[in-house]
Design a protein around this motif. Structure first.
Motif, PDB file in Angstrom:
ATOM      1  N   ASP A 136       0.823  -1.212   0.000  1.00 20.69           N
ATOM      2  CA  ASP A 136       0.000   0.000   0.000  1.00 20.69           C
ATOM      3  C   ASP A 136       0.858   1.263   0.000  1.00 20.69           C
ATOM      4  OD1 ASP A 136      -2.314  -1.562   0.037  1.00 20.69           O
ATOM      5  OD2 ASP A 136      -2.323  -1.645   2.231  1.00 20.69           O
ATOM      6  N   GLY A 137       1.973   1.230  -0.750  1.00 21.55           N
ATOM      7  CA  GLY A 137       2.832   2.390  -0.905  1.00 21.55           C
ATOM      8  C   GLY A 137       3.881   2.577   0.169  1.00 21.55           C
ATOM      9  N   ILE A 138       3.961   1.672   1.154  1.00 22.52           N
ATOM     10  CA  ILE A 138       4.917   1.798   2.256  1.00 22.52           C
ATOM     11  C   ILE A 138       5.924   0.646   2.172  1.00 22.52           C
ATOM     12  CG2 ILE A 138       5.215   1.906   4.759  1.00 22.52           C
ATOM     13  CD1 ILE A 138       2.364   2.934   4.953  1.00 22.52           C
ATOM     14  N   GLU A 139       7.196   0.981   2.226  1.00 20.36           N
ATOM     15  CA  GLU A 139       8.245  -0.036   2.106  1.00 20.36           C
ATOM     16  C   GLU A 139       8.313  -0.900   3.369  1.00 20.36           C
ATOM     17  OE1 GLU A 139      13.137  -0.326   1.687  1.00 20.36           O
ATOM     18  OE2 GLU A 139      12.126   1.624   1.550  1.00 20.36           O
ATOM     19  N   PHE A 140       8.443  -2.232   3.165  1.00 24.44           N
ATOM     20  CA  PHE A 140       8.580  -3.121   4.313  1.00 24.44           C
ATOM     21  C   PHE A 140       9.748  -4.104   4.171  1.00 24.44           C
ATOM     22  CE2 PHE A 140       5.909  -5.526   1.412  1.00 24.44           C
ATOM     23  CZ  PHE A 140       6.361  -6.823   1.555  1.00 24.44           C
ATOM     24  N   TYR A 141      10.346  -4.191   2.960  1.00 21.26           N
ATOM     25  CA  TYR A 141      11.471  -5.110   2.775  1.00 21.26           C
ATOM     26  C   TYR A 141      12.397  -4.537   1.706  1.00 21.26           C
ATOM     27  CZ  TYR A 141      14.178  -9.210   1.366  1.00 21.26           C
ATOM     28  OH  TYR A 141      15.205 -10.076   1.062  1.00 21.26           O
ATOM     29  N   THR A 151      19.915  -7.740   3.530  1.00 23.39           N
ATOM     30  CA  THR A 151      18.454  -7.843   3.662  1.00 23.39           C
ATOM     31  C   THR A 151      17.997  -7.136   4.921  1.00 23.39           C
ATOM     32  OG1 THR A 151      18.712  -9.982   4.763  1.00 23.39           O
ATOM     33  CG2 THR A 151      18.304 -10.003   2.387  1.00 23.39           C
ATOM     34  N   GLN A 152      16.955  -6.337   4.806  1.00 23.76           N
ATOM     35  CA  GLN A 152      16.399  -5.591   5.929  1.00 23.76           C
ATOM     36  C   GLN A 152      14.880  -5.658   5.888  1.00 23.76           C
ATOM     37  OE1 GLN A 152      17.989  -1.611   6.338  1.00 23.76           O
ATOM     38  NE2 GLN A 152      19.942  -2.214   5.424  1.00 23.76           N
ATOM     39  N   TYR A 153      14.288  -5.761   7.091  1.00 26.51           N
ATOM     40  CA  TYR A 153      12.835  -5.856   7.223  1.00 26.51           C
ATOM     41  C   TYR A 153      12.343  -4.690   8.073  1.00 26.51           C
ATOM     42  CZ  TYR A 153       8.568  -7.404   9.661  1.00 26.51           C
ATOM     43  OH  TYR A 153       7.332  -7.458  10.238  1.00 26.51           O
ATOM     44  N   LEU A 154      11.412  -3.909   7.526  1.00 31.38           N
ATOM     45  CA  LEU A 154      10.822  -2.775   8.226  1.00 31.38           C
ATOM     46  C   LEU A 154       9.460  -3.212   8.765  1.00 31.38           C
ATOM     47  CD1 LEU A 154      11.662  -0.092   5.515  1.00 31.38           C
ATOM     48  CD2 LEU A 154      13.045  -0.815   7.465  1.00 31.38           C
ATOM     49  N   LYS A 155       9.287  -3.171  10.082  1.00 30.85           N
ATOM     50  CA  LYS A 155       8.084  -3.708  10.713  1.00 30.85           C
ATOM     51  C   LYS A 155       6.834  -2.968  10.264  1.00 30.85           C
ATOM     52  CE  LYS A 155      10.236  -5.611  14.881  1.00 30.85           C
ATOM     53  NZ  LYS A 155      10.216  -5.637  16.359  1.00 30.85           N
ATOM     54  N   MET A 156       5.786  -3.766  10.050  1.00 25.57           N
ATOM     55  CA  MET A 156       4.490  -3.230   9.612  1.00 25.57           C
ATOM     56  C   MET A 156       3.386  -4.160  10.096  1.00 25.57           C
ATOM     57  SD  MET A 156       3.126  -2.488   5.724  1.00 25.57           S
ATOM     58  CE  MET A 156       4.508  -1.431   5.383  1.00 25.57           C
ATOM     59  N   SER A 157       2.233  -3.585  10.438  1.00 27.27           N
ATOM     60  CA  SER A 157       1.105  -4.376  10.917  1.00 27.27           C
ATOM     61  C   SER A 157       0.640  -5.358   9.850  1.00 27.27           C
ATOM     62  CB  SER A 157      -0.055  -3.444  11.301  1.00 27.27           C
ATOM     63  OG  SER A 157      -1.196  -4.179  11.680  1.00 27.27           O
ATOM     64  N   GLY A 158       0.501  -6.632  10.236  1.00 27.26           N
ATOM     65  CA  GLY A 158       0.037  -7.663   9.320  1.00 27.26           C
ATOM     66  C   GLY A 158       1.121  -8.294   8.476  1.00 27.26           C
ATOM     67  N   ILE A 159       2.372  -7.792   8.584  1.00 25.31           N
ATOM     68  CA  ILE A 159       3.483  -8.306   7.780  1.00 25.31           C
ATOM     69  C   ILE A 159       4.484  -9.003   8.694  1.00 25.31           C
ATOM     70  CG2 ILE A 159       5.364  -7.728   6.231  1.00 25.31           C
ATOM     71  CD1 ILE A 159       2.698  -7.339   4.947  1.00 25.31           C
ATOM     72  N   ASN A 160       4.674 -10.299   8.474  1.00 27.42           N
ATOM     73  CA  ASN A 160       5.667 -11.084   9.205  1.00 27.42           C
ATOM     74  C   ASN A 160       6.630 -11.698   8.193  1.00 27.42           C
ATOM     75  OD1 ASN A 160       4.408 -10.795  11.897  1.00 27.42           O
ATOM     76  ND2 ASN A 160       2.790 -12.063  11.026  1.00 27.42           N
ATOM     77  N   VAL A 161       7.823 -11.104   8.091  1.00 26.96           N
ATOM     78  CA  VAL A 161       8.804 -11.524   7.094  1.00 26.96           C
ATOM     79  C   VAL A 161       9.789 -12.507   7.709  1.00 26.96           C
ATOM     80  CG1 VAL A 161      10.664 -10.762   5.571  1.00 26.96           C
ATOM     81  CG2 VAL A 161       8.593  -9.386   5.798  1.00 26.96           C
ATOM     82  N   ASP A 162      10.024 -13.606   6.999  1.00 27.08           N
ATOM     83  CA  ASP A 162      11.069 -14.552   7.388  1.00 27.08           C
ATOM     84  C   ASP A 162      12.317 -14.202   6.581  1.00 27.08           C
ATOM     85  OD1 ASP A 162      12.731 -16.703   7.939  1.00 27.08           O
ATOM     86  OD2 ASP A 162      11.088 -18.155   7.939  1.00 27.08           O
ATOM     87  N   ASN A 175       2.361 -16.767   8.499  1.00 27.97           N
ATOM     88  CA  ASN A 175       1.253 -16.512   9.418  1.00 27.97           C
ATOM     89  C   ASN A 175       0.487 -15.244   9.028  1.00 27.97           C
ATOM     90  OD1 ASN A 175      -0.432 -17.020  11.590  1.00 27.97           O
ATOM     91  ND2 ASN A 175       0.863 -15.915  13.049  1.00 27.97           N
ATOM     92  N   VAL A 176      -0.062 -15.241   7.811  1.00 28.37           N
ATOM     93  CA  VAL A 176      -0.779 -14.069   7.329  1.00 28.37           C
ATOM     94  C   VAL A 176      -2.108 -13.924   8.067  1.00 28.37           C
ATOM     95  CG1 VAL A 176       0.293 -14.236   5.065  1.00 28.37           C
ATOM     96  CG2 VAL A 176      -1.903 -15.359   5.466  1.00 28.37           C
ATOM     97  N   ASN A 177      -2.628 -12.698   8.101  1.00 28.94           N
ATOM     98  CA  ASN A 177      -3.924 -12.414   8.704  1.00 28.94           C
ATOM     99  C   ASN A 177      -4.663 -11.401   7.842  1.00 28.94           C
ATOM    100  OD1 ASN A 177      -2.963  -9.748   9.581  1.00 28.94           O
ATOM    101  ND2 ASN A 177      -1.769 -10.899  11.088  1.00 28.94           N
ATOM    102  N   LEU A 178      -5.806 -10.939   8.313  1.00 25.34           N
ATOM    103  CA  LEU A 178      -6.603 -10.014   7.513  1.00 25.34           C
ATOM    104  C   LEU A 178      -5.859  -8.716   7.211  1.00 25.34           C
ATOM    105  CD1 LEU A 178     -10.233 -10.360   8.918  1.00 25.34           C
ATOM    106  CD2 LEU A 178      -9.407 -10.994   6.656  1.00 25.34           C
ATOM    107  N   SER A 179      -4.960  -8.287   8.113  1.00 23.84           N
ATOM    108  CA  SER A 179      -4.203  -7.048   7.884  1.00 23.84           C
ATOM    109  C   SER A 179      -3.147  -7.209   6.797  1.00 23.84           C
ATOM    110  CB  SER A 179      -3.539  -6.589   9.185  1.00 23.84           C
ATOM    111  OG  SER A 179      -4.495  -6.337  10.185  1.00 23.84           O
TER     112      SER A 179
END
Length: 390
Positions: A136-141, A151-162, A175-179
């Protein structure tokens, strides 16, 4: 050929040094279409104190013509710059452009699942500067070869990066969810000197499956012939359309004159919904088999080919009453001298058609006898408990 002289008409002589005239020749018959160039040079200590007018053959040269000629030269310059820009852009080799060859976003996913989002690309002759994922326009990885760690992971609601399962061409979500649902964009950038960038996006949908089967409720557990029964079937929460169907003793039921069927949907604050189905009808002899009616509700999720069901046994209390009356009359007939009265009572029960007999002497089948004894035994125990606590 005309000789054109332009004279300077001075409004003041303050700070005046000198005025120098220059000649120019133009080939033009129309006065307003002269290919005009300013040829008057003025040198002064303070130019803001000067005003000037142009003359042609000692006649005033219109200012509007000067403005027209000036705008025409500006337009010519713009065309020249545009042509130069097109030539420069067209001279850039096509091989310097990045290209995304595949964007794979597995959709839809079910809550709790894991998935790998893949973005394959062709660098051509470029060197990779960065590989990024946006939601949705916001960087998370991001993957940047020059950084440590790359490799870097930027925390975001609903996003769980391995991170261990992610790379320079994919990101692994667990472990995806509705978010987690939304728009995902893959973006790659090249190093100098090209600094070119390519991007592509797609959607990820998340579904919530029912965690349990449907539930059947009725306003009471026991009915008899002639009563109206209302049964309701309710599905578990989901964001999917769940199809509900009733069966009675294994026979599918649809909306008709004999059966009133209504569908309903209830929306919840978490964007999930509950499907409902109600059934209303009048009971008759054909609904009961040995004093029982088997009601079933089937819940189907067509998208995932999932089917769950709920069962409910509805009892005929009149059947139980007649069964008890039959055994009571049988017991009294063995102890009473009036066998004819016992036979009459027994015949009254048998004629109702609720207790089936077979054979020449009208004896109950072995299975029915066991059921009758069980019903009688449980009824006696129930009466004993009632008497005990009264």
């Amino acid at each position: 050929m005309k000789n054109i002289k332009f004279y300077s008409k001075l409004s003041t002589t303050q700070n005046y040094k000198y005025v120098k005239e220059m000649d120019n020749q133009q080939e033009d018959d129309e006065f307003r279409k002269l290919n005009y160039y300013p040829i008057c040079e003025i040198e002064s200590m303070n130019l803001h104190s000067w005003s000037y007018e142009y003359f042609h053959n000692r006649k005033l040269f219109p200012t509007s013509s000067l403005l027209f000629l000036s705008s025409m030269f500006t337009l010519i310059h713009q065309y020249i710059l545009l042509i130069i820009t097109i030539i420069v852009i067209s001279s850039i080799p096509i091989s310097d452009c990045l290209k995304i060859t595949l964007l794979d976003i597995p959709s839809p996913l079910v809550v709790g699942e894991s998935a790998e989002l893949t973005c394959n690309y062709d660098l051509e002759d470029n060197v990779l500067y960065s590989f990024k994922w946006y939601k949705d326009g916001i960087e998370f990885y991001r993957y940047v070869p020059r950084d440590y760690p790359p490799t870097q992971y930027l925390k975001m609601s609903g996003i769980n990066v391995d991170i261990r399962k992610s790379s320079k061409k994919s990101v692994f979500l667990h472990n995806v969810n509705l978010s987690t649902r939304g728009k995902y964009r893959c973006e790659i950038s090249a190093e100098a000197p090209s600094f070119v960038t390519a991007a592509k996006e797609g959607s990820l949908e998340i579904n919530v499956l029912p965690t349990s089967g449907p539930k059947i409720t009725t306003d009471q557990n026991e009915y008899t012939v002639g009563d109206e029964i209302q049964a309701n079937c309710t599905s578990d929460r989901s964001n999917l359309d769940i199809i509900l169907n009733f069966t009675i003793n294994g026979e599918p039921i649809t909306n008709s004159i004999d059966y009133e069927v209504k569908y309903s949907t209830q929306l919840h604050s978490d964007s999930l919904k509950t499907s409902g189905l109600s059934l209303r009808f009048l009971l008759n002899d054909k609904h009961f088999h040995q004093g029982k009616l088997k009601l079933k509700c089937i819940a189907s999720v067509p998208l995932y080919n999932i089917q769950n069901e709920a069962n409910k046994i509805v009892k005929d209390y009149q059947y139980r009453h007649e069964l008890l009356q039959y055994f009571a009359s049988s017991s009294s007939s063995s102890a009473s001298s009036s066998a004819s009265e016992s036979q009459a009572a027994r015949s009254k029960v048998l004629n109702t058609g609720r207790i089936h007999h077979i054979g020449h002497y009208g004896h109950l089948t072995e299975m029915n006898m066991v059921k009758c004894i069980y019903v009688l035994f449980t009824t006696l125990i129930h009466w004993q408990f009632q008497n005990l606590f009264q």
